[in-house]
Design a protein around this motif. Sequence first.
Motif, mmCIF file in Angstrom:
data_model
loop_
_atom_site.group_PDB
_atom_site.id
_atom_site.type_symbol
_atom_site.label_atom_id
_atom_site.label_comp_id
_atom_site.label_asym_id
_atom_site.label_seq_id
_atom_site.Cartn_x
_atom_site.Cartn_y
_atom_site.Cartn_z
ATOM 1 N N ASN A 52 0.830 -1.195 0.000
ATOM 2 C CA ASN A 52 0.000 0.000 0.000
ATOM 3 C C ASN A 52 0.873 1.257 0.000
ATOM 4 O OD1 ASN A 52 -2.280 -1.667 0.219
ATOM 5 N ND2 ASN A 52 -2.211 -1.606 2.454
ATOM 6 N N LEU A 53 0.293 2.359 -0.459
ATOM 7 C CA LEU A 53 0.982 3.649 -0.462
ATOM 8 C C LEU A 53 0.204 4.618 0.405
ATOM 9 C CD1 LEU A 53 3.149 5.616 -1.579
ATOM 10 C CD2 LEU A 53 1.548 6.129 -3.443
ATOM 11 N N PHE A 54 0.922 5.311 1.293
ATOM 12 C CA PHE A 54 0.309 6.284 2.186
ATOM 13 C C PHE A 54 0.961 7.642 1.950
ATOM 14 C CE2 PHE A 54 0.376 2.118 4.170
ATOM 15 C CZ PHE A 54 -0.986 1.892 4.376
ATOM 16 N N VAL A 55 0.122 8.631 1.686
ATOM 17 C CA VAL A 55 0.608 9.973 1.384
ATOM 18 C C VAL A 55 0.152 10.909 2.497
ATOM 19 C CG1 VAL A 55 0.663 11.840 -0.304
ATOM 20 C CG2 VAL A 55 0.379 9.464 -1.075
ATOM 21 N N GLY A 56 1.099 11.365 3.324
ATOM 22 C CA GLY A 56 0.786 12.296 4.403
ATOM 23 C C GLY A 56 1.076 13.714 3.965
ATOM 24 N N PHE A 63 5.680 10.442 1.099
ATOM 25 C CA PHE A 63 5.174 9.227 0.451
ATOM 26 C C PHE A 63 5.784 8.031 1.187
ATOM 27 C CE2 PHE A 63 5.020 12.605 -2.620
ATOM 28 C CZ PHE A 63 3.814 12.422 -3.286
ATOM 29 N N LEU A 64 4.924 7.210 1.789
ATOM 30 C CA LEU A 64 5.366 6.108 2.644
ATOM 31 C C LEU A 64 4.692 4.820 2.200
ATOM 32 C CD1 LEU A 64 6.994 5.699 5.426
ATOM 33 C CD2 LEU A 64 4.734 5.781 6.504
ATOM 34 N N ASP A 65 5.434 3.710 2.150
ATOM 35 C CA ASP A 65 4.802 2.448 1.769
ATOM 36 C C ASP A 65 4.535 1.587 3.000
ATOM 37 O OD1 ASP A 65 7.174 1.185 2.501
ATOM 38 O OD2 ASP A 65 7.872 0.909 0.444
ATOM 39 N N SER A 66 3.958 0.409 2.793
ATOM 40 C CA SER A 66 3.559 -0.473 3.892
ATOM 41 C C SER A 66 4.727 -0.966 4.717
ATOM 42 C CB SER A 66 2.785 -1.677 3.342
ATOM 43 O OG SER A 66 1.649 -1.267 2.634
ATOM 44 N N GLU A 67 5.921 -0.970 4.158
ATOM 45 C CA GLU A 67 7.099 -1.448 4.868
ATOM 46 C C GLU A 67 7.847 -0.322 5.581
ATOM 47 O OE1 GLU A 67 9.396 -3.478 1.935
ATOM 48 O OE2 GLU A 67 7.991 -5.168 1.812
ATOM 49 N N ASP A 68 7.169 0.813 5.759
ATOM 50 C CA ASP A 68 7.728 1.963 6.472
ATOM 51 C C ASP A 68 8.925 2.574 5.741
ATOM 52 O OD1 ASP A 68 7.696 3.868 8.444
ATOM 53 O OD2 ASP A 68 8.885 2.707 9.872
ATOM 54 N N THR A 69 8.909 2.480 4.426
ATOM 55 C CA THR A 69 9.972 3.077 3.616
ATOM 56 C C THR A 69 9.516 4.429 3.095
ATOM 57 O OG1 THR A 69 10.707 0.880 2.906
ATOM 58 C CG2 THR A 69 11.446 2.774 1.608
ATOM 59 N N TYR A 80 0.078 -0.413 -6.484
ATOM 60 C CA TYR A 80 -0.346 -0.602 -5.092
ATOM 61 C C TYR A 80 -1.778 -1.118 -5.004
ATOM 62 C CZ TYR A 80 3.810 2.096 -3.931
ATOM 63 O OH TYR A 80 5.106 2.520 -3.801
ATOM 64 N N GLU A 81 -2.022 -1.938 -3.985
ATOM 65 C CA GLU A 81 -3.369 -2.442 -3.738
ATOM 66 C C GLU A 81 -4.279 -1.331 -3.211
ATOM 67 O OE1 GLU A 81 -3.162 -5.738 -1.103
ATOM 68 O OE2 GLU A 81 -1.716 -6.858 -2.330
ATOM 69 N N ALA A 125 1.414 10.281 7.470
ATOM 70 C CA ALA A 125 1.473 9.078 6.628
ATOM 71 C C ALA A 125 1.611 7.824 7.494
ATOM 72 C CB ALA A 125 2.658 9.186 5.667
ATOM 73 N N ASP A 126 2.408 7.920 8.570
ATOM 74 C CA ASP A 126 2.591 6.790 9.482
ATOM 75 C C ASP A 126 1.285 6.443 10.188
ATOM 76 O OD1 ASP A 126 4.197 4.818 10.560
ATOM 77 O OD2 ASP A 126 4.792 6.032 12.283
ATOM 78 N N PHE A 127 0.520 7.475 10.554
ATOM 79 C CA PHE A 127 -0.789 7.282 11.187
ATOM 80 C C PHE A 127 -1.734 6.535 10.243
ATOM 81 C CE2 PHE A 127 -5.128 8.814 12.013
ATOM 82 C CZ PHE A 127 -5.266 8.510 13.355
ATOM 83 N N LEU A 128 -1.703 6.905 8.968
ATOM 84 C CA LEU A 128 -2.532 6.215 7.976
ATOM 85 C C LEU A 128 -2.108 4.764 7.829
ATOM 86 C CD1 LEU A 128 -2.590 8.965 5.183
ATOM 87 C CD2 LEU A 128 -4.369 8.497 6.870
ATOM 88 N N ARG A 129 -0.795 4.497 7.954
ATOM 89 C CA ARG A 129 -0.262 3.137 7.789
ATOM 90 C C ARG A 129 -0.826 2.185 8.834
ATOM 91 N NH1 ARG A 129 4.472 0.349 9.388
ATOM 92 N NH2 ARG A 129 5.060 2.111 10.711
#
Length: 408
Positions: free
Chosen positions: A2-6, A18-24, A54-55, A117-121
């Motif tokens: 997944n992609l998370f955009v904070g 821009f943060l992905d599911s693996e905290d990158t 991304y899913e 973004a981390d909160f969304l993750r």
Amino acid sequence: MNLFVGIDVSSKKLDVCFLDSEDTRLKETTFPNDIHGANQIKENILTFNGQSHYEKIIVGMESTSVYSFHPAHLLDNDADLKRIGVEVVVQNPKAIHRFKGLFEEDKTDKIDAFRIADFLRFGRYNKTIIKEEKYVALQRLTRSRYQVIQQLTECKQHFLENLYYKCNTLTNEVDTSVFGSTMMELFAESFSLDDIAHMELEELAAFLQEKGKGRFRQPEKVAKSIQKAIRDSYRLGKVVQDSIDIVLATYAKLIQTLKKQVKELDKGIESLFDIIPEGQCLKSVPGIGSVYAAGIIAEIGQIDRFETQAQIAKYAGLFWKKSQSGDHESERTPRVMSGNQYLRYYLVEAANSVQRNEPAYREFYLKKYKEVPKFQHKRALVMTARKLVRLVDVLLRNHQLYTPKRSV
């Protein structure tokens, strides 16, 4: 994946992570808070999605007054982003602030964007923003009405405070509203206290009847009570008296102006409310008119944003935290001091009107009123508003009209 955009929003810029599911952290950058900056965020999302497919893609930001409105709605309504299933959410800043408090770190816009973004993750974010334009337009009107009502209430409080200096027994003696145009003109600018006190009773009654356009049922009785209040009140020195008269006249004009503004807003709300079909569902409840129904619907928006009526209540701040430890469960459960203040206001005002018109709600209100010795009305009204949430949820979700219980 997944992609998370904070996005940390301010008046001039958009700090983005821009943060992905693996905290990158794929990218951290800053764009201007305008249409070009929002489009650059969109292009980055499309680029990253083209590389990883991304899913799920979640774009989130805090609800920062009016600053988050334009980027949120542009990204949410973009056809290209809709095609790949991008979800845009606007979060309560208090929730993000509590999450940030878990980490010992500096406070910068760049770090804030990353923590959003981390909160969304973690997947604990709330529902999406209100999408349809008609709800947004109605919300502008109902929220403005709420703010004007707050100003009107404050002006009335100041008017009464200064009126007490001029005639401290008036509100006790006179059995009519001091905020009527006739009473406000009488005490704000027309006459001094001695003028009113020495005026013939018939003359004062005629003045009240003329200015009140015949609305007083017993003008002689009102005139008599006014003169008695004046005789029983303290007298001020001329310097203080003149300053009080200026203040009263100023607030009288403000109150009249704000009343006119409320009427204009009510007209705008009613005309726009007619194009919202579910409005008739709430108006079918005795005591709920167009304004209260519009205020509720404007904040709720699409009812499918909420899975249950409990989520609506929590969103409105009509929620009591449970406190339990071991075998002990506290009986004191204070209401949370958060939530959507506009939705809470219209629910509480509607509940007060409903309990005066609907026997079932009146019975519930009186039951809650008698349960405590202090703050009875306020507590009973909030509890009645919580009960009203269940009815609102059922009517809007099922698109049905209200049918009261049949009496036996």
